[in-house]
Write a protein that holds these residues in place. Structure first.
Motif, PDB file in Angstrom:
ATOM      1  N   LYS A   1       0.918  -1.241  -0.047  1.00  0.00           N
ATOM      2  CA  LYS A   1      -0.236  -0.032  -0.030  1.00  0.00           C
ATOM      3  C   LYS A   1       0.980   1.443   0.183  1.00  0.00           C
ATOM      4  O   LYS A   1       0.624   2.139  -0.892  1.00  0.00           O
ATOM      5  CB  LYS A   1      -0.991   0.306   1.340  1.00  0.00           C
ATOM      6  CG  LYS A   1      -1.866   1.166   1.001  1.00  0.00           C
ATOM      7  CD  LYS A   1      -2.797   0.949   2.456  1.00  0.00           C
ATOM      8  CE  LYS A   1      -3.841   2.075   2.310  1.00  0.00           C
ATOM      9  NZ  LYS A   1      -3.573   3.058   3.038  1.00  0.00           N
ATOM     10  N   ASP A   2       1.994   1.438   0.829  1.00  0.00           N
ATOM     11  CA  ASP A   2       2.930   2.363   0.812  1.00  0.00           C
ATOM     12  C   ASP A   2       3.393   2.631  -0.439  1.00  0.00           C
ATOM     13  O   ASP A   2       3.811   3.970  -0.889  1.00  0.00           O
ATOM     14  CB  ASP A   2       3.926   2.172   2.077  1.00  0.00           C
ATOM     15  CG  ASP A   2       3.300   2.260   3.204  1.00  0.00           C
ATOM     16  OD1 ASP A   2       2.202   2.951   3.495  1.00  0.00           O
ATOM     17  OD2 ASP A   2       3.899   1.878   4.380  1.00  0.00           O
ATOM     18  N   GLN A   3       3.981   1.430  -1.063  1.00  0.00           N
ATOM     19  CA  GLN A   3       4.636   1.544  -2.258  1.00  0.00           C
ATOM     20  C   GLN A   3       3.827   2.062  -3.481  1.00  0.00           C
ATOM     21  O   GLN A   3       4.265   2.954  -4.091  1.00  0.00           O
ATOM     22  CB  GLN A   3       5.057   0.345  -2.710  1.00  0.00           C
ATOM     23  CG  GLN A   3       6.003   0.062  -4.103  1.00  0.00           C
ATOM     24  CD  GLN A   3       6.244  -1.354  -4.305  1.00  0.00           C
ATOM     25  OE1 GLN A   3       5.573  -2.338  -3.989  1.00  0.00           O
ATOM     26  NE2 GLN A   3       7.381  -1.558  -5.140  1.00  0.00           N
TER      27      GLN A   3
ATOM     28  N   LYS B   1       1.230   4.178  -2.947  1.00  0.00           N
ATOM     29  CA  LYS B   1       0.656   5.365  -2.523  1.00  0.00           C
ATOM     30  C   LYS B   1       1.863   6.482  -3.114  1.00  0.00           C
ATOM     31  O   LYS B   1       1.911   7.364  -3.238  1.00  0.00           O
ATOM     32  CB  LYS B   1       0.771   5.592  -1.040  1.00  0.00           C
ATOM     33  CG  LYS B   1       0.285   6.866  -0.365  1.00  0.00           C
ATOM     34  CD  LYS B   1       0.101   6.817   0.997  1.00  0.00           C
ATOM     35  CE  LYS B   1      -1.686   7.034   1.012  1.00  0.00           C
ATOM     36  NZ  LYS B   1      -2.234   6.961   2.555  1.00  0.00           N
ATOM     37  N   GLU B   2       3.305   5.949  -2.747  1.00  0.00           N
ATOM     38  CA  GLU B   2       4.269   6.665  -3.358  1.00  0.00           C
ATOM     39  C   GLU B   2       4.239   7.162  -4.749  1.00  0.00           C
ATOM     40  O   GLU B   2       4.727   8.206  -5.550  1.00  0.00           O
ATOM     41  CB  GLU B   2       5.680   6.002  -2.994  1.00  0.00           C
ATOM     42  CG  GLU B   2       5.957   6.076  -1.397  1.00  0.00           C
ATOM     43  CD  GLU B   2       7.172   5.124  -1.119  1.00  0.00           C
ATOM     44  OE1 GLU B   2       8.133   5.024  -1.987  1.00  0.00           O
ATOM     45  OE2 GLU B   2       7.423   4.956  -0.118  1.00  0.00           O
ATOM     46  N   LEU B   3       3.831   5.783  -5.516  1.00  0.00           N
ATOM     47  CA  LEU B   3       3.898   5.797  -7.155  1.00  0.00           C
ATOM     48  C   LEU B   3       2.491   7.019  -7.352  1.00  0.00           C
ATOM     49  O   LEU B   3       2.881   7.787  -8.257  1.00  0.00           O
ATOM     50  CB  LEU B   3       3.575   4.669  -7.655  1.00  0.00           C
ATOM     51  CG  LEU B   3       4.446   3.645  -7.615  1.00  0.00           C
ATOM     52  CD1 LEU B   3       4.009   2.365  -8.164  1.00  0.00           C
ATOM     53  CD2 LEU B   3       5.995   4.171  -8.381  1.00  0.00           C
ATOM     54  N   LYS B   4       1.347   6.877  -6.432  1.00  0.00           N
ATOM     55  CA  LYS B   4       0.249   7.845  -6.698  1.00  0.00           C
ATOM     56  C   LYS B   4       0.693   9.087  -6.540  1.00  0.00           C
ATOM     57  O   LYS B   4      -0.051  10.065  -7.152  1.00  0.00           O
ATOM     58  CB  LYS B   4      -0.917   7.239  -5.792  1.00  0.00           C
ATOM     59  CG  LYS B   4      -2.107   8.157  -6.064  1.00  0.00           C
ATOM     60  CD  LYS B   4      -3.294   7.537  -5.272  1.00  0.00           C
ATOM     61  CE  LYS B   4      -4.033   6.306  -5.468  1.00  0.00           C
ATOM     62  NZ  LYS B   4      -4.870   6.035  -4.614  1.00  0.00           N
ATOM     63  N   VAL B   5       1.483   9.576  -5.521  1.00  0.00           N
ATOM     64  CA  VAL B   5       1.740  10.727  -5.037  1.00  0.00           C
ATOM     65  C   VAL B   5       2.727  11.394  -6.304  1.00  0.00           C
ATOM     66  O   VAL B   5       2.245  12.426  -6.758  1.00  0.00           O
ATOM     67  CB  VAL B   5       2.392  10.762  -3.760  1.00  0.00           C
ATOM     68  CG1 VAL B   5       3.244  12.104  -3.592  1.00  0.00           C
ATOM     69  CG2 VAL B   5       1.591  10.553  -2.583  1.00  0.00           C
ATOM     70  N   SER B   6       3.671  10.641  -6.715  1.00  0.00           N
ATOM     71  CA  SER B   6       4.261  11.237  -7.869  1.00  0.00           C
ATOM     72  C   SER B   6       3.352  11.388  -9.192  1.00  0.00           C
ATOM     73  O   SER B   6       3.567  12.617  -9.677  1.00  0.00           O
ATOM     74  CB  SER B   6       5.418  10.298  -8.101  1.00  0.00           C
ATOM     75  OG  SER B   6       6.004  10.376  -9.318  1.00  0.00           O
TER      76      SER B   6
ATOM     77  N   THR C   1       1.195  14.651  -8.467  1.00  0.00           N
ATOM     78  CA  THR C   1       1.945  15.650  -8.472  1.00  0.00           C
ATOM     79  C   THR C   1       2.115  16.218  -9.878  1.00  0.00           C
ATOM     80  O   THR C   1       2.167  17.333 -10.068  1.00  0.00           O
ATOM     81  CB  THR C   1       3.187  15.589  -7.641  1.00  0.00           C
ATOM     82  OG1 THR C   1       2.604  15.137  -6.436  1.00  0.00           O
ATOM     83  CG2 THR C   1       3.816  16.703  -7.837  1.00  0.00           C
TER      84      THR C   1
ATOM     85  N   TRP D   1      -2.769  17.100   0.116  1.00  0.00           N
ATOM     86  CA  TRP D   1      -2.541  16.027   0.149  1.00  0.00           C
ATOM     87  C   TRP D   1      -2.885  15.535   1.544  1.00  0.00           C
ATOM     88  O   TRP D   1      -3.363  14.344   1.689  1.00  0.00           O
ATOM     89  CB  TRP D   1      -0.814  15.922   0.353  1.00  0.00           C
ATOM     90  CG  TRP D   1      -0.681  15.869  -1.129  1.00  0.00           C
ATOM     91  CD1 TRP D   1       0.234  16.733  -1.580  1.00  0.00           C
ATOM     92  CD2 TRP D   1      -0.679  14.700  -2.045  1.00  0.00           C
ATOM     93  NE1 TRP D   1       0.600  16.506  -3.016  1.00  0.00           N
ATOM     94  CE2 TRP D   1      -0.159  15.260  -3.465  1.00  0.00           C
ATOM     95  CE3 TRP D   1      -1.283  13.586  -1.842  1.00  0.00           C
ATOM     96  CZ2 TRP D   1      -0.261  14.393  -4.358  1.00  0.00           C
ATOM     97  CZ3 TRP D   1      -1.596  12.666  -3.136  1.00  0.00           C
ATOM     98  CH2 TRP D   1      -0.809  13.129  -4.255  1.00  0.00           C
TER      99      TRP D   1
ATOM    100  N   ASN E   1      -5.073  12.326   1.353  1.00  0.00           N
ATOM    101  CA  ASN E   1      -4.658  10.988   2.081  1.00  0.00           C
ATOM    102  C   ASN E   1      -5.888  10.692   2.997  1.00  0.00           C
ATOM    103  O   ASN E   1      -5.799   9.313   2.941  1.00  0.00           O
ATOM    104  CB  ASN E   1      -3.333  11.197   2.639  1.00  0.00           C
ATOM    105  CG  ASN E   1      -1.958  11.451   1.747  1.00  0.00           C
ATOM    106  OD1 ASN E   1      -2.247  10.863   0.603  1.00  0.00           O
ATOM    107  ND2 ASN E   1      -1.169  12.072   2.058  1.00  0.00           N
TER     108      ASN E   1
END
Length: 150
Positions: free
Chosen positions: A27-29, A31-36, A39, A53, A57
């Motif tokens: 999920k964290d992985q 989420k990081e891709l989604k944020v990038s 953005t 955010w 979030n």
């Protein structure tokens, strides 16, 4: 709309299948891709990003929680052997539960839009909708590609 729901259901199911492998890490992985991705797609100013955010979030976490908890129950009840034995009364109860979950998710999304309208241009809110769909489509494609290599 139906495609998006199906896509989100598939993503949710894929999350559930990785539960033993550390759902938090996956999920964290994601989420990081989604944020990038968001953005880049939304072109948020610094001020917009600071407001966006935390709201997004919180929405995303709540949506995941609803889908993960409730869909797991539905999936267990909707297995073929359970469906074939299900009475009309049981089916009616399950259908009502699914409808309540759909409504809960709709209200959550509606609240997100209302919150975002206070500081984001409406065009960026529409871009968010497109970015979510594009991101989910890419995620699903990567999942398919990964499984086709096996």
């Amino acid at each position: 709309m139906k495609f998006t729901k199906l896509l989100l259901l598939l993503i949710t199911i894929s999350f559930c299948s990785y539960a033993q492998d550390g759902i938090k890490g996956k999920k964290d992985q994601i989420k990081e891709l989604k944020v990038s991705f968001f953005t880049s797609e939304l072109e948020l100013s610094t001020t917009e990003a600071e407001k966006f955010w935390p709201i997004y979030n919180a929405y995303d976490d709540k949506q995941f929680e609803i889908r993960h908890q409730k869909m797991k129950t539905y999936r267990n009840l909707m297995q073929d052997n359970n469906l074939n034995k299900m009475s009309e009364k049981e089916a009616s109860i399950l259908l009502s539960q699914i409808e309540r979950t759909d409504n809960e998710l709709y209200q959550l999304k509606k609240r997100l839009n209302t919150d975002l309208k206070t500081f984001l241009p409406k065009v960026k809110i529409i871009k968010l909708k497109k970015a979510e769909e594009d991101f989910n489509r890419k995620l699903l494609q990567q999942y398919k590609d990964k499984n086709n290599k096996k």
